[in-house]
Enzyme design. Structure first.
Site, PDB file in Angstrom:
ATOM      1  N   LYS A 123       0.830  -1.212   0.000  1.00  0.00           N
ATOM      2  CA  LYS A 123       0.000   0.000   0.000  1.00  0.00           C
ATOM      3  C   LYS A 123       0.860   1.256   0.000  1.00  0.00           C
ATOM      4  CE  LYS A 123      -4.423  -1.609   1.548  1.00  0.00           C
ATOM      5  NZ  LYS A 123      -5.563  -1.498   2.427  1.00  0.00           N
ATOM      6  N   LYS A 206      -4.810  -8.602  -6.728  1.00  0.00           N
ATOM      7  CA  LYS A 206      -6.019  -8.844  -5.928  1.00  0.00           C
ATOM      8  C   LYS A 206      -7.160  -7.895  -6.340  1.00  0.00           C
ATOM      9  CE  LYS A 206      -6.681  -7.252  -1.708  1.00  0.00           C
ATOM     10  NZ  LYS A 206      -6.974  -6.997  -0.286  1.00  0.00           N
ATOM     11  N   LYS A 209     -11.309  -2.909  -3.410  1.00  0.00           N
ATOM     12  CA  LYS A 209     -12.289  -1.816  -3.513  1.00  0.00           C
ATOM     13  C   LYS A 209     -11.631  -0.487  -3.830  1.00  0.00           C
ATOM     14  CE  LYS A 209     -13.596  -2.671   1.101  1.00  0.00           C
ATOM     15  NZ  LYS A 209     -12.413  -2.943   1.935  1.00  0.00           N
TER      16      LYS A 209
HETATM   17  N1  AQP Z   1      -9.834  -9.998  -3.490  1.00  0.00           N
HETATM   18  C1  AQP Z   1     -10.143 -10.628  -2.363  1.00  0.00           C
HETATM   19  N2  AQP Z   1     -10.312 -11.965  -2.355  1.00  0.00           N
HETATM   20  C2  AQP Z   1     -10.649 -12.611  -1.199  1.00  0.00           C
HETATM   21  N3  AQP Z   1     -10.825 -11.977  -0.021  1.00  0.00           N
HETATM   22  C3  AQP Z   1     -10.671 -10.641  -0.017  1.00  0.00           C
HETATM   23  N4  AQP Z   1     -10.785  -9.721   0.964  1.00  0.00           N
HETATM   24  C4  AQP Z   1     -10.533  -8.486   0.477  1.00  0.00           C
HETATM   25  N5  AQP Z   1     -10.262  -8.561  -0.826  1.00  0.00           N
HETATM   26  C5  AQP Z   1     -10.335  -9.885  -1.155  1.00  0.00           C
HETATM   27  C6  AQP Z   1     -11.119 -10.054   2.335  1.00  0.00           C
HETATM   28  O1  AQP Z   1     -12.135  -9.177   2.759  1.00  0.00           O
HETATM   29  C7  AQP Z   1     -11.952  -8.904   4.140  1.00  0.00           C
HETATM   30  C8  AQP Z   1     -12.005  -7.435   4.393  1.00  0.00           C
HETATM   31  O2  AQP Z   1     -10.936  -6.799   3.769  1.00  0.00           O
HETATM   32  P1  AQP Z   1     -10.692  -5.261   4.100  1.00  0.00           P
HETATM   33  O3  AQP Z   1     -11.749  -4.460   3.510  1.00  0.00           O
HETATM   34  O4  AQP Z   1     -10.540  -5.072   5.550  1.00  0.00           O
HETATM   35  O5  AQP Z   1      -9.297  -4.962   3.537  1.00  0.00           O
HETATM   36  P2  AQP Z   1      -8.542  -5.390   2.266  1.00  0.00           P
HETATM   37  O6  AQP Z   1      -8.159  -6.823   2.372  1.00  0.00           O
HETATM   38  O7  AQP Z   1      -7.430  -4.431   2.107  1.00  0.00           O
HETATM   39  O8  AQP Z   1      -9.650  -5.234   1.128  1.00  0.00           O
HETATM   40  P3  AQP Z   1      -9.611  -4.319  -0.130  1.00  0.00           P
HETATM   41  O9  AQP Z   1     -10.874  -4.528  -0.891  1.00  0.00           O
HETATM   42  O10 AQP Z   1      -8.337  -4.548  -0.889  1.00  0.00           O
HETATM   43  O11 AQP Z   1      -9.660  -2.875   0.522  1.00  0.00           O
HETATM   44  P4  AQP Z   1      -8.753  -1.639   0.204  1.00  0.00           P
HETATM   45  O12 AQP Z   1      -8.775  -1.492  -1.270  1.00  0.00           O
HETATM   46  O13 AQP Z   1      -9.415  -0.481   0.925  1.00  0.00           O
HETATM   47  O14 AQP Z   1      -7.403  -1.954   0.739  1.00  0.00           O
HETATM   48  C9  AQP Z   1     -10.646  -9.539   4.564  1.00  0.00           C
HETATM   49  O15 AQP Z   1     -10.915 -10.756   5.208  1.00  0.00           O
HETATM   50  C10 AQP Z   1      -9.953  -9.775   3.277  1.00  0.00           C
HETATM   51  O16 AQP Z   1      -9.076 -10.886   3.341  1.00  0.00           O
END
Ligand code: AQP
Length: 346
Positions: A123, A206, A209
């Site tokens: 990040k 990955k 969002k």
């Molecule tokens: N692509 C993914 N595949 C499987 N699991 C996923 N998770 C997130 N993306 C995927 C799971 O969702 C939960 C919550 O994640 P989060 O919102 O706390 O943070 P993150 O993993 O950083 O998700 P994002 O979508 O990538 O958010 P941003 O873009 O804001 O950093 C976790 O259990 C995660 O494993």
């Protein structure tokens, strides 16, 4: 001087997990986390689910959007099957035990441990001097989220595995430093065909969002046409699907679509390949789009109904926060006692 608090050797099974309201929920969040949160609740396990708004602000958030996204995420949880009576559902900032314990864990975690966190490196990228201190400390807050409830199991996607390992290290060091068996050594629960849903534009990245490209992800708020279009345009190669899973080894985009299909249909990827062996993407993508629409549109519809009444969502979150606080407050108070803080205010 008070004696260290002695606690039982075993910890009752309790599930905690969270999602950041840092954007709209994606298909990755749904398959990797939310769908499994519902399964755990339905198995009758004690489940505590949190919209981690304090995590979200480690990257700047527009305040009005953050409020909206938090309500939308709560609506997404309920629409997907989280029952705010059987589970505890709340937003993190309403329960101050999380940040209190996080500060204590900042003093337990070592700089070396934190510096090895790959999510921070990903990040922060080349910009590590300019990102927030909170982004660096994020995994200590996550450990606090989990351990403020002495949670024994955390369902997460593959990307969070390292953070759970850090949580285990923090719990073990705390127990060891203070000569107690106070915190459980929490287990990650990483199961199913879609523990890592990849971007629809790049099968090696990955689905996220916060990806600048909306085409890279399916949002839980996308309508049927948008979902179909996004799958139709998803990056693939020109080969047909193979007859065995091994044939997808070096085809990350194709493998991603097969995994998504499997997770949505509650099938194994092997079973999907057996059904679609030799099929062209011209056949497979529309089938996947139809399946995704069938599974997601009831959630999308319910989410938008729930969003008509934001006061009701706030009420549910407030009630969940009070129930969460009733569990976490005594645990964090015991932590203060263990570490030698005077607690004489009444
Ligand atoms: N692509 C993914 N595949 C499987 N699991 C996923 N998770 C997130 N993306 C995927 C799971 O969702 C939960 C919550 O994640 P989060 O919102 O706390 O943070 P993150 O993993 O950083 O998700 P994002 O979508 O990538 O958010 P941003 O873009 O804001 O950093 C976790 O259990 C995660 O494993």
């Amino acid at each position: 001087m008070s004696e260290p608090v002695q606690t039982p050797q075993t910890f009752p099974t309790r599930i905690f997990s969270g999602i950041q309201p840092s954007g709209g929920l994606t298909l990755g969040n749904y398959l990797g986390a939310l769908k499994r949160f519902v399964q755990k609740q339905d198995e009758g396990i004690e489940t505590i689910y949190c919209l981690v708004d304090m995590h979200a602000i480690t990257v700047w958030q527009d305040p009005a959007k953050l409020r909206q996204q938090t309500r939308e995420a709560a609506a997404g949880f309920i629409a997907a099957g989280i029952d705010p009576v059987r589970s505890i559902l709340f937003n993190q900032s309403q329960v101050s035990a999380h940040v209190e314990l996080a500060w204590i864990f900042n003093t337990v975690a070592r700089m070396g441990w934190m510096s090895r966190m790959t999510q921070f490196k990903d990040k922060a990228g080349k910009n590590s001097e300019n990102v927030s201190l909170g982004l660096f400390a994020y995994p200590a807050l996550m450990a606090a989220d989990i351990l403020a409830y002495k949670a024994t199991h955390v369902p997460v996607g593959e990307d969070q595995k390292q953070h759970i390992e850090l949580t285990r290290d923090i719990a073990a060091k705390f127990n060891n430093d203070y000569g107690v068996n106070f915190f459980p050594i929490t287990e990650p629960v990483i199961e199913g065909a879609a523990t890592r849903v990849m971007s629809l534009r790049d099968g090696t990245k990955k689905m996220s969002k916060s990806d600048p490209s909306d085409q890279s992800r399916i949002n839980l708020t996308d309508d049927a046409d948008t979902i179909a279009k996004k799958f139709r345009k998803a990056k693939t190669d020109s080969e047909p699907l193979p007859s065995a899973l091994d044939g997808l080894k070096d085809r990350p985009d194709a493998r991603n679509l097969v995994n998504i299909y499997a997770a949505l249909a509650d099938m194994t990827p092997q079973a999907v390949i057996a059904e679609y062996a030799g099929a062209q993407f011209g056949t497979f993508k529309p089938a996947l789009a139809d399946l995704a629409v069938a599974k997601l549109s009831p959630i999308t519809t319910k989410m938008s109904d729930l969003m008509q009444d934001p006061a009701e969502i706030d009420r549910i979150l407030g009630e969940g926060a009070a129930r969460a606080d009733a569990i976490a407050r005594p645990i964090v108070d015991q932590v203060y006692d263990i570490i030698g803080m005077i607690r004489s205010r009444h």
